[in-house]
Design a protein around this motif. Structure first.
Motif, PDB file in Angstrom:
ATOM      1  N   VAL A  74     -21.374 -91.637 -66.549  1.00  0.00           N
ATOM      2  CA  VAL A  74     -20.483 -92.827 -67.138  1.00  0.00           C
ATOM      3  C   VAL A  74     -21.352 -93.758 -68.105  1.00  0.00           C
ATOM      4  CG1 VAL A  74     -18.683 -94.329 -66.661  1.00  0.00           C
ATOM      5  CG2 VAL A  74     -19.072 -92.695 -65.118  1.00  0.00           C
ATOM      6  N   THR A  75     -20.529 -93.903 -69.359  1.00  0.00           N
ATOM      7  CA  THR A  75     -21.446 -94.606 -70.212  1.00  0.00           C
ATOM      8  C   THR A  75     -20.200 -95.369 -71.197  1.00  0.00           C
ATOM      9  OG1 THR A  75     -23.039 -94.323 -72.235  1.00  0.00           O
ATOM     10  CG2 THR A  75     -21.417 -92.726 -72.073  1.00  0.00           C
ATOM     11  N   GLY A  76     -20.838 -96.628 -71.507  1.00  0.00           N
ATOM     12  CA  GLY A  76     -19.860 -97.568 -72.557  1.00  0.00           C
ATOM     13  C   GLY A  76     -20.790 -98.580 -72.623  1.00  0.00           C
ATOM     14  N   MET A  77     -20.344 -99.450 -73.915  1.00  0.00           N
ATOM     15  CA  MET A  77     -21.367-100.750 -74.107  1.00  0.00           C
ATOM     16  C   MET A  77     -20.499-101.780 -74.016  1.00  0.00           C
ATOM     17  SD  MET A  77     -24.194-100.661 -75.849  1.00  0.00           S
ATOM     18  CE  MET A  77     -25.009-102.008 -76.461  1.00  0.00           C
ATOM     19  N   THR A 134     -17.668 -96.581 -57.999  1.00  0.00           N
ATOM     20  CA  THR A 134     -16.348 -96.072 -57.418  1.00  0.00           C
ATOM     21  C   THR A 134     -16.531 -94.417 -57.145  1.00  0.00           C
ATOM     22  OG1 THR A 134     -15.123 -97.913 -58.099  1.00  0.00           O
ATOM     23  CG2 THR A 134     -14.100 -95.995 -57.133  1.00  0.00           C
ATOM     24  N   LEU A 135     -16.636 -94.046 -58.226  1.00  0.00           N
ATOM     25  CA  LEU A 135     -16.709 -92.627 -58.030  1.00  0.00           C
ATOM     26  C   LEU A 135     -17.715 -91.908 -57.120  1.00  0.00           C
ATOM     27  CD1 LEU A 135     -16.739 -91.567 -61.848  1.00  0.00           C
ATOM     28  CD2 LEU A 135     -14.914 -90.955 -60.039  1.00  0.00           C
ATOM     29  N   ALA A 136     -18.943 -92.588 -57.281  1.00  0.00           N
ATOM     30  CA  ALA A 136     -20.330 -92.070 -56.214  1.00  0.00           C
ATOM     31  C   ALA A 136     -19.917 -92.381 -54.927  1.00  0.00           C
ATOM     32  CB  ALA A 136     -21.593 -92.683 -56.540  1.00  0.00           C
ATOM     33  N   SER A 137     -19.246 -93.431 -54.607  1.00  0.00           N
ATOM     34  CA  SER A 137     -18.854 -93.771 -52.975  1.00  0.00           C
ATOM     35  C   SER A 137     -17.652 -93.029 -52.697  1.00  0.00           C
ATOM     36  CB  SER A 137     -18.701 -95.223 -52.989  1.00  0.00           C
ATOM     37  OG  SER A 137     -17.352 -95.813 -53.547  1.00  0.00           O
ATOM     38  N   THR A 138     -16.970 -92.425 -53.259  1.00  0.00           N
ATOM     39  CA  THR A 138     -15.751 -91.833 -53.081  1.00  0.00           C
ATOM     40  C   THR A 138     -16.014 -90.157 -52.936  1.00  0.00           C
ATOM     41  OG1 THR A 138     -14.604 -92.023 -54.944  1.00  0.00           O
ATOM     42  CG2 THR A 138     -14.257 -93.730 -53.214  1.00  0.00           C
ATOM     43  N   GLY A 139     -17.069 -89.517 -53.145  1.00  0.00           N
ATOM     44  CA  GLY A 139     -17.318 -88.213 -52.999  1.00  0.00           C
ATOM     45  C   GLY A 139     -17.523 -87.472 -54.326  1.00  0.00           C
ATOM     46  N   SER A 140     -17.502 -88.253 -55.459  1.00  0.00           N
ATOM     47  CA  SER A 140     -17.775 -87.618 -56.758  1.00  0.00           C
ATOM     48  C   SER A 140     -19.063 -88.213 -57.103  1.00  0.00           C
ATOM     49  CB  SER A 140     -16.686 -87.918 -57.733  1.00  0.00           C
ATOM     50  OG  SER A 140     -15.639 -87.376 -57.284  1.00  0.00           O
ATOM     51  N   PRO A 141     -20.324 -87.518 -57.089  1.00  0.00           N
ATOM     52  CA  PRO A 141     -21.619 -88.122 -57.521  1.00  0.00           C
ATOM     53  C   PRO A 141     -21.476 -88.538 -58.896  1.00  0.00           C
ATOM     54  CG  PRO A 141     -21.967 -86.255 -55.977  1.00  0.00           C
ATOM     55  CD  PRO A 141     -20.480 -86.070 -56.560  1.00  0.00           C
ATOM     56  N   ALA A 142     -22.015 -89.722 -59.126  1.00  0.00           N
ATOM     57  CA  ALA A 142     -21.976 -90.304 -60.504  1.00  0.00           C
ATOM     58  C   ALA A 142     -22.931 -91.394 -60.684  1.00  0.00           C
ATOM     59  CB  ALA A 142     -20.434 -91.009 -60.853  1.00  0.00           C
ATOM     60  N   PHE A 143     -23.178 -91.739 -61.855  1.00  0.00           N
ATOM     61  CA  PHE A 143     -24.058 -92.761 -62.402  1.00  0.00           C
ATOM     62  C   PHE A 143     -23.756 -93.364 -63.606  1.00  0.00           C
ATOM     63  CE2 PHE A 143     -26.554 -89.236 -63.970  1.00  0.00           C
ATOM     64  CZ  PHE A 143     -27.114 -89.704 -65.183  1.00  0.00           C
ATOM     65  N   PHE A 144     -24.242 -94.506 -64.143  1.00  0.00           N
ATOM     66  CA  PHE A 144     -24.106 -94.961 -65.598  1.00  0.00           C
ATOM     67  C   PHE A 144     -25.200 -94.779 -66.261  1.00  0.00           C
ATOM     68  CE2 PHE A 144     -24.311 -98.794 -68.302  1.00  0.00           C
ATOM     69  CZ  PHE A 144     -22.721 -98.454 -68.964  1.00  0.00           C
ATOM     70  N   MET A 145     -24.897 -94.649 -67.511  1.00  0.00           N
ATOM     71  CA  MET A 145     -26.179 -94.546 -68.433  1.00  0.00           C
ATOM     72  C   MET A 145     -25.844 -95.321 -69.626  1.00  0.00           C
ATOM     73  SD  MET A 145     -27.216 -91.054 -70.750  1.00  0.00           S
ATOM     74  CE  MET A 145     -25.743 -91.210 -71.662  1.00  0.00           C
ATOM     75  N   HIS A 146     -26.578 -96.445 -69.762  1.00  0.00           N
ATOM     76  CA  HIS A 146     -26.495 -97.084 -71.027  1.00  0.00           C
ATOM     77  C   HIS A 146     -26.629 -96.467 -72.316  1.00  0.00           C
ATOM     78  CE1 HIS A 146     -26.802-100.521 -73.671  1.00  0.00           C
ATOM     79  NE2 HIS A 146     -26.673-101.485 -72.958  1.00  0.00           N
ATOM     80  N   PRO A 147     -25.637 -96.371 -73.301  1.00  0.00           N
ATOM     81  CA  PRO A 147     -25.823 -95.618 -74.339  1.00  0.00           C
ATOM     82  C   PRO A 147     -26.796 -96.200 -75.550  1.00  0.00           C
ATOM     83  CG  PRO A 147     -23.902 -97.104 -74.299  1.00  0.00           C
ATOM     84  CD  PRO A 147     -24.218 -97.353 -72.897  1.00  0.00           C
ATOM     85  N   GLY A 148     -27.009 -97.360 -75.479  1.00  0.00           N
ATOM     86  CA  GLY A 148     -28.235 -97.906 -76.321  1.00  0.00           C
ATOM     87  C   GLY A 148     -29.573 -97.279 -75.743  1.00  0.00           C
TER      88      GLY A 148
END
Length: 274
Positions: free
Chosen positions: A57-60, A73-87
């Motif tokens: 997931v990314t966003g500025m 929320t995704l990661a804690s509900t069964g969909s492995p996810a992490f945030f990547m800073h676009p900058g």
């Protein structure tokens, strides 16, 4: 503590009305999302359900803050996810994206420079791109495999500048995605507990007696023939306020507690003679 100055009832009412106006505007923005839970939403869910890697997931700016929460929320509900800073992505963090991942990019305008800059790299990596924008005709919307429209009629900010209703709408849509995936995957209460071991639910469902009980040499024990003084020394050394009493075959025949010790002292027994 410094006391607050008195406020006129008219001023208090104005503050309440300002607050209510924001709540009403944001509630309307969420209600209007119902028509956006459409075929595009379904396609986005399909991409996420078939993701063999992780959801990146990314966003500025404020969209980034919302994206961070969606990833959590995704990661804690069964969909492995992490945030990547676009900058940071342009300075090495794009290496976080691997084959099998899916990118979920948030931008209200759909023209966020930091995200547009990394679009060619994401395309070359060959990973699906899902966008969540307030402008379905934007660059990001057009470049994505699927765009989820989270546009709002207006911001709750009276200047129309501060992201308010738009971020609330994006957050609600992110929750809609996460819960739709959760239900479809058959994610259970036990699965939730596994990703929340520190919470009360995790402790209730996952913590076993064997995980916290005292074992082997940590268990205070004395022979039946031990004196009260010896039992007291063992209790003090192991710090449990009690000791097991075992027979010659190390089978438990009883326990001796600090309560037993107090009652013994109340009877006036001389510990040095026992």
């Amino acid at each position: 503590m410094k006391s607050l100055p008195d406020i006129k009832e008219s001023e208090a009412q104005q503050l309440r009305e300002l607050g209510l106006a924001v709540i009403r505007t944001e509630a309307a923005a969420i209600a209007n999302l119902e028509r956006q839970v459409d075929g595009h939403f379904v396609r986005a869910c399909q991409y996420l359900l078939h993701c063999k890697g992780r959801i990146v997931v990314t966003g500025m700016g404020k969209s980034g803050h919302i994206g961070n929460k969606i990833a959590a929320t995704l990661a804690s509900t069964g969909s492995p996810a992490f945030f990547m800073h676009p900058g940071e992505a342009s300075h090495g963090d794009l290496g976080m994206i691997t084959a099998g991942d899916v990118v979920l990019a948030l931008s209200n305008s759909g023209e966020t420079a930091e995200i547009i800059t990394i679009l060619p790299i994401i395309k070359r990596l060959g990973v699906p791109l899902i966008s969540m924008t307030g402008n379905p005709d934007s660059i990001l919307s057009r470049e994505a495999e699927v765009n989820i429209d989270v546009s709002v009629d207006r911001e709750a900010c009276p200047l129309g500048l501060a992201p308010t209703a738009s971020t609330t709408a994006a957050l609600a849509m992110g929750d809609a995605l996460a819960v739709a995936l959760l239900e479809t995957r058959g994610f259970t209460e036990l699965d939730f507990a596994r990703s929340h071991p520190g919470g009360s639910l995790g402790r209730k469902l996952l913590l076993h007696i064997g995980d916290i009980m005292h074992k082997e040499d940590d268990i205070p024990r004395v022979q039946e023939q031990a004196t009260i003084s010896e039992a007291l020394m063992e209790m003090t050394a192991k710090g449990l306020g009690m000791t097991a009493v075992v027979d010659e075959d190390s089978r438990i025949s009883g326990i001796f507690t600090d309560g037993d010790l107090r009652r013994t002292l109340d009877r006036g027994v001389d510990l040095h003679s026992t």
